[in-house]
Write a protein that holds these residues in place. Structure first.
Motif, PDB file in Angstrom:
ATOM      1  N   ILE A 117      34.638   7.734  15.345  1.00  0.00           N
ATOM      2  CA  ILE A 117      33.329   7.393  16.038  1.00  0.00           C
ATOM      3  C   ILE A 117      33.145   5.942  15.392  1.00  0.00           C
ATOM      4  N   THR A 118      32.732   4.971  16.475  1.00  0.00           N
ATOM      5  CA  THR A 118      32.581   3.551  16.141  1.00  0.00           C
ATOM      6  C   THR A 118      31.020   3.301  16.539  1.00  0.00           C
ATOM      7  N   LEU A 119      30.905   2.107  16.244  1.00  0.00           N
ATOM      8  CA  LEU A 119      29.416   1.641  16.499  1.00  0.00           C
ATOM      9  C   LEU A 119      29.322   1.344  18.097  1.00  0.00           C
ATOM     10  N   ALA A 120      30.467   1.235  18.730  1.00  0.00           N
ATOM     11  CA  ALA A 120      30.564   0.755  20.195  1.00  0.00           C
ATOM     12  C   ALA A 120      29.901   2.038  21.042  1.00  0.00           C
ATOM     13  N   LEU A 121      29.964   3.235  20.309  1.00  0.00           N
ATOM     14  CA  LEU A 121      29.292   4.506  20.778  1.00  0.00           C
ATOM     15  C   LEU A 121      27.949   4.738  21.040  1.00  0.00           C
ATOM     16  N   ASP A 122      27.077   3.737  20.279  1.00  0.00           N
ATOM     17  CA  ASP A 122      25.607   3.909  20.101  1.00  0.00           C
ATOM     18  C   ASP A 122      25.025   3.692  21.514  1.00  0.00           C
ATOM     19  N   GLY A 123      24.334   4.871  21.972  1.00  0.00           N
ATOM     20  CA  GLY A 123      23.641   4.931  22.990  1.00  0.00           C
ATOM     21  C   GLY A 123      24.434   5.515  24.176  1.00  0.00           C
ATOM     22  N   GLN A 124      25.801   5.837  23.921  1.00  0.00           N
ATOM     23  CA  GLN A 124      26.581   6.465  24.793  1.00  0.00           C
ATOM     24  C   GLN A 124      26.686   7.966  24.697  1.00  0.00           C
ATOM     25  N   PRO A 125      27.349   8.709  25.814  1.00  0.00           N
ATOM     26  CA  PRO A 125      27.178   9.937  25.909  1.00  0.00           C
ATOM     27  C   PRO A 125      28.407  10.377  24.998  1.00  0.00           C
ATOM     28  N   LEU A 126      28.704  11.574  24.362  1.00  0.00           N
ATOM     29  CA  LEU A 126      29.550  12.047  23.673  1.00  0.00           C
ATOM     30  C   LEU A 126      30.888  12.382  24.888  1.00  0.00           C
ATOM     31  N   PRO A 127      31.736  11.663  24.554  1.00  0.00           N
ATOM     32  CA  PRO A 127      33.260  11.847  25.522  1.00  0.00           C
ATOM     33  C   PRO A 127      33.781  13.112  24.845  1.00  0.00           C
ATOM     34  N   LEU A 128      34.124  14.042  26.110  1.00  0.00           N
ATOM     35  CA  LEU A 128      34.980  15.232  25.641  1.00  0.00           C
ATOM     36  C   LEU A 128      36.482  14.767  24.877  1.00  0.00           C
ATOM     37  N   SER A 129      36.727  13.783  25.108  1.00  0.00           N
ATOM     38  CA  SER A 129      38.056  13.291  24.825  1.00  0.00           C
ATOM     39  C   SER A 129      37.908  13.008  23.387  1.00  0.00           C
ATOM     40  N   LEU A 130      36.973  12.812  22.804  1.00  0.00           N
ATOM     41  CA  LEU A 130      36.533  12.560  21.352  1.00  0.00           C
ATOM     42  C   LEU A 130      36.139  13.791  20.500  1.00  0.00           C
ATOM     43  N   PHE A 131      35.371  14.562  21.371  1.00  0.00           N
ATOM     44  CA  PHE A 131      35.019  15.762  20.644  1.00  0.00           C
ATOM     45  C   PHE A 131      34.746  16.981  21.635  1.00  0.00           C
ATOM     46  N   GLY A 132      35.615  17.666  21.982  1.00  0.00           N
ATOM     47  CA  GLY A 132      35.409  18.761  22.964  1.00  0.00           C
ATOM     48  C   GLY A 132      35.698  20.197  22.325  1.00  0.00           C
ATOM     49  N   TYR A 133      35.866  21.243  23.261  1.00  0.00           N
ATOM     50  CA  TYR A 133      36.073  22.709  22.775  1.00  0.00           C
ATOM     51  C   TYR A 133      36.925  22.816  21.715  1.00  0.00           C
ATOM     52  N   VAL A 134      38.317  22.007  21.589  1.00  0.00           N
ATOM     53  CA  VAL A 134      39.102  22.441  20.615  1.00  0.00           C
ATOM     54  C   VAL A 134      38.919  21.756  19.276  1.00  0.00           C
ATOM     55  N   GLU A 135      38.102  20.498  19.320  1.00  0.00           N
ATOM     56  CA  GLU A 135      37.667  20.125  18.289  1.00  0.00           C
ATOM     57  C   GLU A 135      36.581  20.743  17.732  1.00  0.00           C
ATOM     58  N   ALA A 136      35.515  21.456  18.469  1.00  0.00           N
ATOM     59  CA  ALA A 136      34.675  22.098  18.023  1.00  0.00           C
ATOM     60  C   ALA A 136      35.175  23.445  17.109  1.00  0.00           C
ATOM     61  N   TRP A 137      36.225  24.010  17.629  1.00  0.00           N
ATOM     62  CA  TRP A 137      36.718  25.021  16.909  1.00  0.00           C
ATOM     63  C   TRP A 137      37.418  24.796  15.804  1.00  0.00           C
ATOM     64  N   GLU A 138      38.189  23.652  15.790  1.00  0.00           N
ATOM     65  CA  GLU A 138      38.787  23.110  14.410  1.00  0.00           C
ATOM     66  C   GLU A 138      37.880  22.564  13.613  1.00  0.00           C
ATOM     67  N   LEU A 139      36.908  22.116  13.841  1.00  0.00           N
ATOM     68  CA  LEU A 139      35.895  21.693  12.866  1.00  0.00           C
ATOM     69  C   LEU A 139      35.081  22.801  12.296  1.00  0.00           C
ATOM     70  N   PHE A 140      34.800  23.683  13.239  1.00  0.00           N
ATOM     71  CA  PHE A 140      34.024  25.176  12.673  1.00  0.00           C
ATOM     72  C   PHE A 140      35.208  25.736  11.622  1.00  0.00           C
ATOM     73  N   SER A 141      36.357  25.682  12.000  1.00  0.00           N
ATOM     74  CA  SER A 141      37.251  26.387  11.034  1.00  0.00           C
ATOM     75  C   SER A 141      37.238  25.551   9.766  1.00  0.00           C
ATOM     76  N   GLU A 142      37.261  24.376   9.828  1.00  0.00           N
ATOM     77  CA  GLU A 142      37.015  23.608   8.653  1.00  0.00           C
ATOM     78  C   GLU A 142      35.895  23.988   7.811  1.00  0.00           C
ATOM     79  N   PHE A 143      34.539  24.086   8.511  1.00  0.00           N
ATOM     80  CA  PHE A 143      33.511  24.426   7.757  1.00  0.00           C
ATOM     81  C   PHE A 143      33.666  25.914   7.463  1.00  0.00           C
ATOM     82  N   LYS A 144      34.322  26.653   7.915  1.00  0.00           N
ATOM     83  CA  LYS A 144      34.317  28.201   7.691  1.00  0.00           C
ATOM     84  C   LYS A 144      35.297  28.165   6.286  1.00  0.00           C
ATOM     85  N   ALA A 145      36.372  27.544   6.291  1.00  0.00           N
ATOM     86  CA  ALA A 145      37.320  27.491   5.130  1.00  0.00           C
ATOM     87  C   ALA A 145      36.400  26.887   4.034  1.00  0.00           C
ATOM     88  N   PHE A 146      35.632  25.808   4.121  1.00  0.00           N
ATOM     89  CA  PHE A 146      35.162  25.361   2.971  1.00  0.00           C
ATOM     90  C   PHE A 146      34.048  26.295   2.477  1.00  0.00           C
TER      91      PHE A 146
END
Length: 166
Positions: free
Chosen positions: A131-160
């Motif tokens: 995530i860079t400053l260039a994204l300020d004011g921009q919509p979240l691209p699913l290529s940056l954070f989509g359904y796969v990344e959501a599951w992976e990040l949740f898995s990190e949360f749960k493990a932690f």
């Protein structure tokens, strides 16, 4: 955390069912009753019966699921960490700042709105996503954070939460 996971999986299962002809037939005849209200599901059946409308509706439904699993689980971990004086441990996780910025983005209609604090931390990265400053004011691209990344990040949360928090 288990409720957030269950809700996400139930939502994914519902998405699968929403494309089944028998489910559409069932929905056209079903409703929800609560209090003095009766909400018929025939509108759902009609919406899902049209491919273009179904694609839009399911994308929005999946977006809601993404918001729920990330926002709710992040807040649960943050609140628990604050209450048990383990905030430093949470903030020391390699995914924390990335997750915090994503959680804020998701909470603001999936648009990045960086605070001065955020701008001072950027760029932040996790699993090859940055995530860079260039994204300020921009919509979240699913290529940056989509359904796969959501599951992976949740898995990190749960493990932690399961292994590191007391």
């Amino acid at each position: 955390m288990t409720n957030a996971q269950n809700n996400y999986v139930l939502g994914l299962a519902a998405t699968s069912l929403f494309t089944e002809p028998l489910a559409l037939e069932h929905l056209s005849k079903s409703n929800a009753d609560f209090g003095t209200y009766n909400v018929p599901f025939d509108q759902v059946s009609k919406l899902l019966d049209n491919k273009q409308d179904r694609d839009i509706a399911l994308k929005e439904f999946l977006t809601m699921l993404l918001r729920a699993i990330i926002k709710e689980s992040f807040e649960l971990i943050k609140d628990y960490s604050d209450e048990t004086n383990q905030s430093a441990l949470l903030k020391g996780q390699p995914w924390f700042q990335f997750a915090r910025v994503i959680r804020n983005c998701i909470s603001h209609n999936f648009q990045f709105e960086f605070t001065p604090y955020d701008k001072g931390l950027l760029p932040v990265a996790w699993k090859g996503k940055t995530i860079t400053l260039a994204l300020d004011g921009q919509p979240l691209p699913l290529s940056l954070f989509g359904y796969v990344e959501a599951w992976e990040l949740f898995s990190e949360f749960k493990a932690f939460a399961g292994v590191r928090l007391k």
